[in-house]
Design a protein around this motif. Sequence first.
Motif, PDB file in Angstrom:
ATOM      1  N   THR A   1      55.056  39.904  43.509  1.00 35.00           N
ATOM      2  CA  THR A   1      53.762  40.208  42.886  1.00 35.00           C
ATOM      3  C   THR A   1      53.553  41.706  42.770  1.00 35.00           C
ATOM      4  O   THR A   1      53.320  42.245  41.673  1.00 35.00           O
TER       5      THR A   1
ATOM      6  N   THR B   1      56.707  35.381  47.340  1.00 33.25           N
ATOM      7  CA  THR B   1      55.559  35.534  46.444  1.00 33.25           C
ATOM      8  C   THR B   1      54.976  36.937  46.462  1.00 33.25           C
ATOM      9  O   THR B   1      54.819  37.573  45.409  1.00 33.25           O
ATOM     10  N   SER B   2      54.636  37.455  47.638  1.00 28.73           N
ATOM     11  CA  SER B   2      53.973  38.758  47.706  1.00 28.73           C
ATOM     12  C   SER B   2      54.856  39.924  47.270  1.00 28.73           C
ATOM     13  O   SER B   2      54.402  40.782  46.509  1.00 28.73           O
TER      14      SER B   2
ATOM     15  N   ILE C   1      49.902  36.891  37.346  1.00 28.71           N
ATOM     16  CA  ILE C   1      50.651  37.180  38.571  1.00 28.71           C
ATOM     17  C   ILE C   1      49.696  37.484  39.718  1.00 28.71           C
ATOM     18  O   ILE C   1      49.887  37.017  40.851  1.00 28.71           O
TER      19      ILE C   1
ATOM     20  N   LEU D   1      59.810  34.053  42.589  1.00 33.68           N
ATOM     21  CA  LEU D   1      58.389  33.701  42.589  1.00 33.68           C
ATOM     22  C   LEU D   1      58.207  32.192  42.482  1.00 33.68           C
ATOM     23  O   LEU D   1      57.309  31.619  43.119  1.00 33.68           O
TER      24      LEU D   1
ATOM     25  N   GLN E   1      49.212  35.038  43.307  1.00 34.32           N
ATOM     26  CA  GLN E   1      49.433  35.420  44.702  1.00 34.32           C
ATOM     27  C   GLN E   1      48.281  34.978  45.599  1.00 34.32           C
ATOM     28  O   GLN E   1      48.485  34.582  46.741  1.00 34.32           O
TER      29      GLN E   1
ATOM     30  N   LEU F   1      43.018  40.617  41.385  1.00 33.82           N
ATOM     31  CA  LEU F   1      43.668  40.079  42.585  1.00 33.82           C
ATOM     32  C   LEU F   1      42.706  40.126  43.772  1.00 33.82           C
ATOM     33  O   LEU F   1      42.547  39.148  44.500  1.00 33.82           O
TER      34      LEU F   1
END
Length: 495
Positions: A402, A398-399, A291, A352, A295, A426
């Motif tokens: 995440t 997405t963010s 994940i 997502l 991102q 990340l």
Amino acid sequence: MSTASEPRKRAGSATPSTTELDLQDARPENGRRNPKGFLRLVTIISTFGGLLFGYDTGVINGALPYMAESDQLNLNSFTESLVASSLVFGAAIGAVAGGRLADRYGRRTIILYLAVIFFVATLGCVFAPNLELMVLFRLLLGLAVGGASVAVPTYLSEMSPAARRGRLVTQNELMIVTGQLMAFTFNAIIANLSDDHHIWRYMLAIATLPAVVLWFGMLAMPESPRWLGKQGRLADMMSVLYRVREENEAKAEAQDINRTTEEEAAAVRVRWTALRDVTWIRRVFFIGCGIAVVQQISGVNSIMYYGTQILKESGFDTQAALVANIANGVISVLATFLGIWLLGKVGRRPMLMVGVAGTATALLLIGVFSMVLPTGTTRAFIVLALTVTFLAFQQGATSPVTWLMLSEIFPLSIRGFAFGVTGCLLWLTNFLVGFFFLQLVGWFGISATFFLFFALGCCAFVFVKRFLPETKGRTLESLEREFKQHYGDPAEAAR
């Protein structure tokens, strides 16, 4: 309620059942309370950490062109990348350290320390007389950004009821993009008010104000009830739950937290080796790592850090690019509002998947139009429209998913540490994107660079479709039990 003179019970020691705790001890003397209102205040104050995260990552977008012209810093394309990405490298360290320290000393305590680092490091950047000190203080600022990226969502996730967790945790994402919008807006205003090459110092200095608000605000906030329960401080845990839940919800949740804590205490004590030795934790950790990478390989921070340069490359001049870049900040905020609303309606997994598919398509189109259209007004506005579209999918789907999923999928015993490690991954991916973006554009051109990000986006979509679980509507404790059953080794379960 426990007093200062009462000895605190530690995790692993004999603790009373929550059924023995009387909520009368947790009630305020005047009998008045507003759980939803207080939880809203907790969310607003703690997410000033997200605001700082957003401002400090977004301000470099407009400040960097003026830094490059400064006779004190003397930046070239390599040192520009170094200044931009040093914060991100520091954030990778800050994420893993902040997660570990949050497990040990508490989520609230770490956020307080991070506020001090934000303030001191920002002043260091503002008054940095040369490149070396600028990079040093940007690295220190990154420690705070990385720590906040882990500690704030963890704190909110553990303070939130299951039904509202998605909405409340993603308030932090809203504050991140609000901070970025503030950075873009102040950059444009300051740039149009003055021609001084040192105006970048004023752009950076604004971040000291939310750091002060965060520190004073968190002094009045309670510690996470789940962290208190893990430490055996059940009376304190009940007191906090009573402030943020209705009475029946507080009692039921306290019992659930206590039961999970007792189960973990009865098992072999979980250390970092659990990531290697315990099957279900290892599999959940693998999903968390995926994940985190998903991102960042979209290339979102190539736009957040270098949006002004991308728009200049497409045909805008510097001041027009700064003003146009505000559109990226505005759409990020609006898309995040939409994302918060959608999280209450649809699952994390489909959101997502849509986000990754949308960002990949926008990147493909940026590459195509950058290749077929000459530099000029038409190309500049088309690229601006596509970056806005990209950010709509990124910040709207997405963010938020995440940061929400990373805050909720890991077991309580190693939540801060595991979130910290995946947060570190990340930020390291972010660092690689931020550091090499300008180099890739120089080597291969802007079209080929965005085609590369499109290919990575396709890989990300396959991962999400194949491996991502659904977590919507479940308490953190029920998620932990479900993951044990679904991902655990049958032999481990039998033991």
